[in-house]
Design an enzyme around this catalytic site. Sequence first.
Site, PDB file in Angstrom:
ATOM      1  N   HIS A  62      -7.675  -5.291  -0.804  1.00  0.00           N
ATOM      2  CA  HIS A  62      -6.504  -4.552  -0.329  1.00  0.00           C
ATOM      3  C   HIS A  62      -5.793  -5.364   0.749  1.00  0.00           C
ATOM      4  CE1 HIS A  62      -4.122  -0.944  -0.185  1.00  0.00           C
ATOM      5  NE2 HIS A  62      -4.235  -0.882   1.127  1.00  0.00           N
ATOM      6  N   SER A 103       0.833  -1.190   0.000  1.00  0.00           N
ATOM      7  CA  SER A 103       0.000   0.000   0.000  1.00  0.00           C
ATOM      8  C   SER A 103       0.876   1.252   0.000  1.00  0.00           C
ATOM      9  CB  SER A 103      -0.972  -0.042   1.186  1.00  0.00           C
ATOM     10  OG  SER A 103      -1.948   0.966   1.083  1.00  0.00           O
ATOM     11  N   ASP A 144      -9.226  -4.495  -5.314  1.00  0.00           N
ATOM     12  CA  ASP A 144      -8.765  -3.522  -4.319  1.00  0.00           C
ATOM     13  C   ASP A 144      -9.632  -2.266  -4.393  1.00  0.00           C
ATOM     14  OD1 ASP A 144      -7.321  -1.745  -2.699  1.00  0.00           O
ATOM     15  OD2 ASP A 144      -5.391  -2.569  -3.338  1.00  0.00           O
TER      16      ASP A 144
END
Length: 177
Positions: free
Chosen positions: A147, A61, A115
């Site tokens: 995610h 991320s 995601d």
Amino acid sequence: MAFQDGAVMPSWFDVREIPITAVLPNDEKGVLEAVQNVHAVIDKEVAAGISPENIFVCGFSQGGALTLASVLLYPKTLGGGAVFSGWVPFNSSIIDRISPEARKTPILWSHGMADRMVLFEAGQAGPPFLERAGMKCEFKAYPNLAHSISNEELKSLESWIKARLNSSSSSSSSSSS
């Protein structure tokens, strides 16, 4: 600090909007400050005798975006950079700051197609950006992955790193004979 659903969260640099898209405005100043911290860790390992070709920077991320920035702006060739559900955290003007040595660092980019935090389009923007910089990127899309990081991604990372460690040790052993 970053915000998620109105909550302040710890972060490497500011994230102004979620979900993150391919055209999100970035906190380039904050990214560059965070890169200095990562470079200090890499430099410490190099000073301790670790070859830069045996150093891999990996992140998920926001950490993936920082991984990309750190690898691109490090002045030497590293073993590799692995970006999981990340994005390109700056505009294309940064390409001029990438050293010829850094351009040799391979990138593995993995992104879940489901995601909702860092949209798949943000991940897909990475390989063309790296191509414009003259770099190699292996991109892997994971259907139904939100995610998060999957075991499949971790197994892929493991074999990717092992392949690079084996190739760097065989090239260094052949050059010393």
